[in-house]
Write an enzyme that holds these catalytic residues in place. Structure first.
Site, PDB file in Angstrom:
ATOM      1  N   LYS A  21       0.685  -1.108  -0.163  1.00  8.45           N
ATOM      2  CA  LYS A  21      -0.102   0.021   0.190  1.00  8.45           C
ATOM      3  C   LYS A  21       0.866   1.331   0.157  1.00  8.45           C
ATOM      4  O   LYS A  21       0.747   2.191  -0.772  1.00  8.45           O
ATOM      5  CB  LYS A  21      -1.095  -0.027   1.151  1.00  8.45           C
ATOM      6  CG  LYS A  21      -1.859  -1.242   1.330  1.00  8.45           C
ATOM      7  CD  LYS A  21      -2.866  -0.868   2.456  1.00  8.45           C
ATOM      8  CE  LYS A  21      -2.099  -1.149   3.769  1.00  8.45           C
ATOM      9  NZ  LYS A  21      -1.476  -2.469   3.972  1.00  8.45           N
ATOM     10  N   ARG A  69     -10.809   0.162   8.361  1.00 11.84           N
ATOM     11  CA  ARG A  69     -10.481  -1.338   8.305  1.00 11.84           C
ATOM     12  C   ARG A  69     -11.414  -2.120   9.099  1.00 11.84           C
ATOM     13  O   ARG A  69     -10.979  -3.303   9.362  1.00 11.84           O
ATOM     14  CB  ARG A  69      -9.199  -1.203   9.132  1.00 11.84           C
ATOM     15  CG  ARG A  69      -7.764  -1.034   8.615  1.00 11.84           C
ATOM     16  CD  ARG A  69      -6.457  -1.361   9.072  1.00 11.84           C
ATOM     17  NE  ARG A  69      -5.370  -0.515   8.742  1.00 11.84           N
ATOM     18  CZ  ARG A  69      -4.251  -1.021   8.409  1.00 11.84           C
ATOM     19  NH1 ARG A  69      -4.040  -1.961   8.618  1.00 11.84           N
ATOM     20  NH2 ARG A  69      -3.410  -0.042   8.249  1.00 11.84           N
ATOM     21  N   ARG A  83      11.743  -5.186   5.327  1.00  6.22           N
ATOM     22  CA  ARG A  83      11.395  -3.692   5.002  1.00  6.22           C
ATOM     23  C   ARG A  83      12.381  -2.791   5.840  1.00  6.22           C
ATOM     24  O   ARG A  83      12.425  -2.988   6.779  1.00  6.22           O
ATOM     25  CB  ARG A  83       9.777  -3.447   5.234  1.00  6.22           C
ATOM     26  CG  ARG A  83       9.581  -2.019   5.274  1.00  6.22           C
ATOM     27  CD  ARG A  83       8.296  -1.480   5.344  1.00  6.22           C
ATOM     28  NE  ARG A  83       7.502  -2.249   6.434  1.00  6.22           N
ATOM     29  CZ  ARG A  83       6.103  -2.444   6.330  1.00  6.22           C
ATOM     30  NH1 ARG A  83       5.323  -1.832   5.410  1.00  6.22           N
ATOM     31  NH2 ARG A  83       5.404  -3.037   7.113  1.00  6.22           N
ATOM     32  N   ARG A 104      10.594  -0.755  11.649  1.00  2.00           N
ATOM     33  CA  ARG A 104       9.343  -0.639  12.353  1.00  2.00           C
ATOM     34  C   ARG A 104       9.046  -1.583  13.513  1.00  2.00           C
ATOM     35  O   ARG A 104       9.863  -2.650  13.319  1.00  2.00           O
ATOM     36  CB  ARG A 104       8.198  -0.775  11.346  1.00  2.00           C
ATOM     37  CG  ARG A 104       7.587   0.736  11.046  1.00  2.00           C
ATOM     38  CD  ARG A 104       6.578   0.598  10.022  1.00  2.00           C
ATOM     39  NE  ARG A 104       5.428  -0.266  10.337  1.00  2.00           N
ATOM     40  CZ  ARG A 104       4.442  -0.534   9.556  1.00  2.00           C
ATOM     41  NH1 ARG A 104       4.314   0.051   8.305  1.00  2.00           N
ATOM     42  NH2 ARG A 104       3.341  -1.265   9.838  1.00  2.00           N
ATOM     43  N   ARG A 116      -0.982  -9.533  12.775  1.00  2.00           N
ATOM     44  CA  ARG A 116      -1.497  -8.295  11.949  1.00  2.00           C
ATOM     45  C   ARG A 116      -2.544  -8.939  10.727  1.00  2.00           C
ATOM     46  O   ARG A 116      -3.468  -8.483  10.298  1.00  2.00           O
ATOM     47  CB  ARG A 116      -0.560  -7.313  11.376  1.00  2.00           C
ATOM     48  CG  ARG A 116      -0.023  -6.183  12.362  1.00  2.00           C
ATOM     49  CD  ARG A 116       1.416  -6.099  12.316  1.00  2.00           C
ATOM     50  NE  ARG A 116       1.569  -5.209  10.819  1.00  2.00           N
ATOM     51  CZ  ARG A 116       2.903  -4.963  10.381  1.00  2.00           C
ATOM     52  NH1 ARG A 116       3.785  -5.486  10.996  1.00  2.00           N
ATOM     53  NH2 ARG A 116       2.765  -4.132   9.317  1.00  2.00           N
TER      54      ARG A 116
HETATM   55  P1  AP5 Z   1       4.831  -1.471   1.827  1.00  2.00           P
HETATM   56  O1  AP5 Z   1       4.394  -0.772   0.667  1.00  2.00           O
HETATM   57  O2  AP5 Z   1       5.104  -0.723   3.101  1.00  2.00           O
HETATM   58  O3  AP5 Z   1       3.492  -2.311   2.495  1.00  2.00           O
HETATM   59  P2  AP5 Z   1       2.242  -1.689   3.215  1.00  2.00           P
HETATM   60  O4  AP5 Z   1       1.037  -2.435   2.628  1.00  2.00           O
HETATM   61  O5  AP5 Z   1       2.115  -0.333   3.144  1.00  2.00           O
HETATM   62  O6  AP5 Z   1       2.533  -2.381   4.436  1.00  2.00           O
HETATM   63  P3  AP5 Z   1       2.229  -1.883   5.969  1.00  2.00           P
HETATM   64  O7  AP5 Z   1       2.910  -3.135   6.794  1.00  2.00           O
HETATM   65  O8  AP5 Z   1       2.535  -0.510   6.296  1.00  2.00           O
HETATM   66  O9  AP5 Z   1       0.684  -2.207   6.194  1.00  2.00           O
HETATM   67  P4  AP5 Z   1      -0.161  -2.365   7.693  1.00  2.00           P
HETATM   68  O10 AP5 Z   1      -1.516  -2.070   7.181  1.00  2.00           O
HETATM   69  O11 AP5 Z   1       0.148  -3.691   8.197  1.00  2.00           O
HETATM   70  O12 AP5 Z   1       0.584  -1.201   8.595  1.00  2.00           O
HETATM   71  P5  AP5 Z   1       0.005   0.273   8.891  1.00  2.00           P
HETATM   72  O13 AP5 Z   1       1.240   0.858   9.139  1.00  2.00           O
HETATM   73  O14 AP5 Z   1      -1.144   0.547   8.134  1.00  2.00           O
HETATM   74  O15 AP5 Z   1       5.878  -2.805   1.250  1.00  2.00           O
HETATM   75  C1  AP5 Z   1       6.269  -3.680   2.462  1.00  2.00           C
HETATM   76  C2  AP5 Z   1       7.591  -4.114   1.968  1.00  2.00           C
HETATM   77  O16 AP5 Z   1       7.504  -4.617   0.674  1.00  2.00           O
HETATM   78  C3  AP5 Z   1       8.385  -2.898   1.543  1.00  2.00           C
HETATM   79  O17 AP5 Z   1       9.883  -3.294   2.006  1.00  2.00           O
HETATM   80  C4  AP5 Z   1       8.455  -2.596   0.143  1.00  2.00           C
HETATM   81  O18 AP5 Z   1       9.687  -2.305  -0.443  1.00  2.00           O
HETATM   82  C5  AP5 Z   1       8.175  -4.116  -0.591  1.00  2.00           C
HETATM   83  N1  AP5 Z   1       7.442  -4.105  -1.584  1.00  2.00           N
HETATM   84  C6  AP5 Z   1       6.367  -3.419  -1.753  1.00  2.00           C
HETATM   85  N2  AP5 Z   1       5.810  -3.663  -2.925  1.00  2.00           N
HETATM   86  C7  AP5 Z   1       6.541  -4.897  -3.509  1.00  2.00           C
HETATM   87  C8  AP5 Z   1       6.591  -5.435  -4.750  1.00  2.00           C
HETATM   88  N3  AP5 Z   1       5.462  -5.382  -5.815  1.00  2.00           N
HETATM   89  N4  AP5 Z   1       7.384  -6.430  -4.851  1.00  2.00           N
HETATM   90  C9  AP5 Z   1       8.381  -6.668  -3.893  1.00  2.00           C
HETATM   91  N5  AP5 Z   1       8.382  -5.923  -2.820  1.00  2.00           N
HETATM   92  C10 AP5 Z   1       7.472  -5.102  -2.473  1.00  2.00           C
HETATM   93  O19 AP5 Z   1      -0.703  -0.133  10.222  1.00  2.00           O
HETATM   94  C11 AP5 Z   1       0.230  -0.511  11.226  1.00  2.00           C
HETATM   95  C12 AP5 Z   1      -0.614  -0.789  12.576  1.00  2.00           C
HETATM   96  O20 AP5 Z   1      -1.243   0.388  13.098  1.00  2.00           O
HETATM   97  C13 AP5 Z   1      -1.748  -1.747  12.326  1.00  2.00           C
HETATM   98  O21 AP5 Z   1      -1.383  -2.947  12.798  1.00  2.00           O
HETATM   99  C14 AP5 Z   1      -2.600  -1.293  13.454  1.00  2.00           C
HETATM  100  O22 AP5 Z   1      -2.231  -1.636  14.840  1.00  2.00           O
HETATM  101  C15 AP5 Z   1      -2.813   0.202  13.522  1.00  2.00           C
HETATM  102  N6  AP5 Z   1      -3.776   0.754  12.263  1.00  2.00           N
HETATM  103  C16 AP5 Z   1      -3.489   1.260  11.034  1.00  2.00           C
HETATM  104  N7  AP5 Z   1      -4.452   1.758  10.734  1.00  2.00           N
HETATM  105  C17 AP5 Z   1      -5.460   1.280  11.605  1.00  2.00           C
HETATM  106  C18 AP5 Z   1      -6.943   1.383  11.396  1.00  2.00           C
HETATM  107  N8  AP5 Z   1      -7.370   2.123  10.395  1.00  2.00           N
HETATM  108  N9  AP5 Z   1      -7.664   1.187  12.511  1.00  2.00           N
HETATM  109  C19 AP5 Z   1      -6.961   0.730  13.474  1.00  2.00           C
HETATM  110  N10 AP5 Z   1      -5.619   0.486  13.792  1.00  2.00           N
HETATM  111  C20 AP5 Z   1      -4.875   0.828  12.769  1.00  2.00           C
END
Ligand code: AP5
Length: 290
Positions: free
Chosen positions: A86, A162, A197, A226, A237
């Site tokens: 994402k 979410r 990552r 992270r 997660r």
């Molecule tokens: P990346 O692009 O960073 O992936 P991402 O989908 O953004 O992953 P996140 O881990 O950030 O998602 P998440 O939903 O778990 O975490 P968030 O911070 O939102 O890519 C990942 C890796 O893969 C990178 O190294 C990249 O280089 C590589 N990559 C990307 N595309 C690739 C490809 N095509 N091929 C190869 N490699 C690739 O949330 C964190 C926490 O916050 C949650 O667990 C929750 O506790 C809380 N939270 C967040 N939002 C909410 C909400 N709405 N409500 C309640 N709690 C929330």
């Protein structure tokens, strides 16, 4: 950003047609019948002949009218499992479409970094791979969405909503996306993506030690990881993701587009780009035909 289109029409004569929309501030507004009528009358009075008998003023054949049509800015939601890409895709979308990127995870990490009460509470849930309670997340995202930059440029909402309750909080405000992108990546790739990552605290760029390594030693030496990017936590997660994602699909059924996220970053973006362009074209057509 790419939300305007130039419509070119050859007209003979091209003047004061009551049906033709007028452009104000880049937007189409159909002229009201009253204002068109009064314009014709004023013009007729000046010339001393009745509107019915007056001949159209002839203009050069090649005369063209160029009208700018501007649609509402794009509103995009992007969802998917942890590490489905994402954030990576949001960087590319933002740079091409100029949308305001609002990441729920980034907003929460900013609260943690600021040491706020909300940040402290949020971290307890994030450590366990659970959703942070709505009373912290919902207002935080709503406030950011309603800020003028997001309203003017359009928004790209990453990782929100979410859950059903989070989506309903937006629905009650009449906030809906034009398109809901759901990235689909097989689970077995996600753990490897998470543990590899790294983030650049200076530019905010997302790297991966294998798939997207830093360009030079200087960047490599400052990369951070992270606190929730461990194999154990990503499994939690992932569980949370699957428990909640289904409930969103029914709400956004009419605008969901599923995109395969296990291809090369640029290929995933090419598909997203195609979908966004088509969504933008539809919006522009709707404005032009209104
Ligand atoms: P990346 O692009 O960073 O992936 P991402 O989908 O953004 O992953 P996140 O881990 O950030 O998602 P998440 O939903 O778990 O975490 P968030 O911070 O939102 O890519 C990942 C890796 O893969 C990178 O190294 C990249 O280089 C590589 N990559 C990307 N595309 C690739 C490809 N095509 N091929 C190869 N490699 C690739 O949330 C964190 C926490 O916050 C949650 O667990 C929750 O506790 C809380 N939270 C967040 N939002 C909410 C909400 N709405 N409500 C309640 N709690 C929330």
């Amino acid at each position: 950003m790419a939300s305007s289109m130039a419509a070119t029409a050859s007209l003979s004569p091209p003047v004061l047609s009551a049906e033709r929309p007028t452009a104000r501030g880049g937007l189409f507004f159909p002229p009201s019948p009253a204002s068109s009528r009064s314009l014709r009358l004023q013009s007729a009075r000046r010339s001393g002949i009745s509107p019915a008998t007056r001949k159209p003023r002839s203009l050069p054949r090649a005369a063209k009218v160029v009208v700018a049509v501007k649609a509402d800015p794009l509103k995009v939601m992007i969802a998917g499992a942890p590490a489905s890409g994402k954030g990576t895709q949001c960087e590319l979308i933002k740079s091409k479409y100029g949308l305001v990127h609002i990441s729920a995870g980034d907003l929460l990490r900013a609260e943690i970094a600021a040491g706020s009460e909300n940040g402290k509470r949020a971290k307890e849930f994030m450590e366990k791979g659970q959703l942070v309670p709505d009373e912290i997340v919902v207002n935080m995202v709503k406030e950011r969405l309603l800020q003028p930059d997001a309203q003017e440029k359009g928004w790209l909402l990453d990782g929100y909503p979410r859950s059903y309750s989070q989506a309903m909080a937006l629905e009650t405000l009449g906030i809906r996306p034009d398109i809901f992108i759901l990235l689909d990546v097989p689970d077995e790739l996600l753990v490897e993506r998470v543990v590899g990552r790294r983030l650049d605290p200076v530019t905010g760029r997302i790297y991966h030690l294998k798939y997207s390594p830093p360009e030079n030693e200087e960047i490599a030496s400052r990369l951070t990881q992270r606190f929730d990017d461990t194999e154990e936590k990503v499994k939690l997660r992932l569980q949370t993701h699957y428990q909640n994602v289904e409930s969103l699909l029914s709400i956004y059924e009419d605008v969901i587009v599923e995109v395969k996220g296990d291809a090369l970053v640029d290929d995933v973006f090419a598909e997203i780009d195609k979908q966004l362009t088509s969504s933008l074209d539809k919006k522009t057509e709707m404005v032009a035909s209104a």
